[in-house]
Enzyme design. Structure first.
Site, PDB file in Angstrom:
ATOM      1  N   THR A  12     -35.994  49.973 -26.709  1.00  0.00           N
ATOM      2  CA  THR A  12     -35.889  49.098 -25.545  1.00  0.00           C
ATOM      3  C   THR A  12     -34.527  49.205 -24.880  1.00  0.00           C
ATOM      4  O   THR A  12     -34.406  49.164 -23.656  1.00  0.00           O
ATOM      5  CB  THR A  12     -36.156  47.633 -25.954  1.00  0.00           C
ATOM      6  OG1 THR A  12     -37.487  47.525 -26.456  1.00  0.00           O
ATOM      7  CG2 THR A  12     -35.984  46.684 -24.774  1.00  0.00           C
ATOM      8  N   SER A  56     -39.225  52.792 -31.018  1.00  0.00           N
ATOM      9  CA  SER A  56     -39.157  52.925 -32.479  1.00  0.00           C
ATOM     10  C   SER A  56     -40.529  52.846 -33.129  1.00  0.00           C
ATOM     11  O   SER A  56     -40.703  53.300 -34.266  1.00  0.00           O
ATOM     12  CB  SER A  56     -38.215  51.871 -33.065  1.00  0.00           C
ATOM     13  OG  SER A  56     -38.714  50.566 -32.871  1.00  0.00           O
ATOM     14  N   THR A  89     -36.143  47.912 -31.698  1.00  0.00           N
ATOM     15  CA  THR A  89     -36.135  46.806 -32.664  1.00  0.00           C
ATOM     16  C   THR A  89     -37.376  46.760 -33.542  1.00  0.00           C
ATOM     17  O   THR A  89     -37.337  46.182 -34.635  1.00  0.00           O
ATOM     18  CB  THR A  89     -35.989  45.454 -31.946  1.00  0.00           C
ATOM     19  OG1 THR A  89     -37.082  45.278 -31.032  1.00  0.00           O
ATOM     20  CG2 THR A  89     -34.675  45.366 -31.193  1.00  0.00           C
TER      21      THR A  89
END
Length: 327
Positions: A12, A56, A89
């Site tokens: 992000t 991720s 994250t």
């Protein structure tokens, strides 16, 4: 002058809205992230490496194994004081934990990212990067092991988890608390991990370890299906002290006899597994039939540990003893 290397992996923090695709996608370089900082980095020089631009959730174990090797290579240079890894994250806690298990360096390794993408006016990325670079340059974090730096808080990689889907203070070390914080570029460390970290060397991470969550009345059919389709290990996110519904103990015995490793973690956020309850699939029976208990390690991180141990070719008592050292 302190020297920090920024390794950018996407996420992000490196994303913006793609109107054509109708989604938020990663694509900003590490250089662009560095230019976004609002405050100067006094006395710190930063070198950027663009590792991989991806959310991720799209990363795999081979990529993070390579990342850990790259971190060690960068920090083998005496002139480099620390590394910052920008990362999405969703799986940051997993990559940070793998770095905690695999990297040999005692120098600071700091993971950070953002919950609000770079195109938003209130993105949290620039502040997190600035704080992370300051932390990576600090002697306070030498010997602490890899950490996550988010919203000013420093969390050890072993216990930290993403606790909220969207808030900027998403990371928590539930039951343990943060190690310290960064305040206007100054690192304040309040505590250090009680146990010394032991780096584990493996040529690869085994991708065939599966994670299965248990609920009221769950059956072991997914467990059997995974093993029958090539799973080398299975981690159960089980109840309480490490208990499972009826039928799981028998399936544990069957799979262990076939050479499939079974580990049992608790789905509780605090506390340790312990073989207390018997009959059918209580923890006592699961252990008697060959399962390994994961202590206070989360199921997600237990899977990664098992992937490392199996990737190194460990089996039998050698695997059990190595597993016990980390849980």
């Amino acid at each position: 002058m302190k020297n920090v290397t920024l390794i950018a992996t996407g996420g992000t923090i490196a994303s913006s809205a793609d109107k054509a695709a109708g989604a938020v996608n990663a694509g900003l370089t590490g250089e662009a992230l560095l230019r976004s900082l609002h405050d100067p980095l006094d006395g710190i020089s930063v070198v950027v490496e663009n590792f991989e631009a991806a959310g991720s959730y799209a990363l795999d174990l081979a990529t993070i194994h390579h990342l850990c090797r790259r971190i060690d290579a960068v920090l083998s240079d005496d002139a480099v004081n620390g590394v910052v890894v920008t990362h999405g994250t969703d799986t940051m806690e997993e990559s940070a934990f793998l770095a905690w298990v695999l990297t040999k360096t005692d120098k600071p390794v700091v993971f950070t990212g953002a919950q609000r993408h770079a195109g938003q006016p209130d993105t949290d990325g620039p502040r997190n990067i600035h704080d992370a670079i300051c932390a990576a340059a600090s002697t306070e974090l030498i010997g602490v092991g890899p950490v996550i730096l988010f919203e000013g808080d420093i969390h050890g990689a072993r216990y930290v988890t993403k606790a909220h889907t969207s808030r900027v203070d998403t990371f928590r070390s539930i039951g343990h608390g943060k190690l310290g914080e960064v305040d206007h570029g100054k690192v304040h460390l309040y505590t250090r991990p009680a146990q010394a970290r032991v780096a584990f060397d493996t040529p690869k991470l085994d991708p065939d370890v599966e994670l299965i969550g248990l609920g009221l009345g769950s059956t072991p059919r997914l467990m059997g299906l995974a093993a029958d389709h090539g799973a080398s290990g299975i981690v159960l996110s089980a109840f309480g002290r490490g208990n499972a519904p009826k039928g799981f103990a028998g399936e544990v015995a069957r799979l262990v006899a076939k050479g499939c490793i079974v580990a049992v973690a608790s789905r509780c956020q605090e506390g340790r597994t312990r073989a207390v309850y018997g009959k059918d699939s209580g923890g006592v029976t699961l252990v008697e039939y060959g399962a390994l208990l994961a202590g206070d390690l989360s199921a997600v991180k237990t899977r990664l540990l098992l992937s490392a141990l199996l990737g190194a070719g460990l089996s039998g008592s050698a695997l059990s003893e190595a597993f016990a050292r980390y849980v």
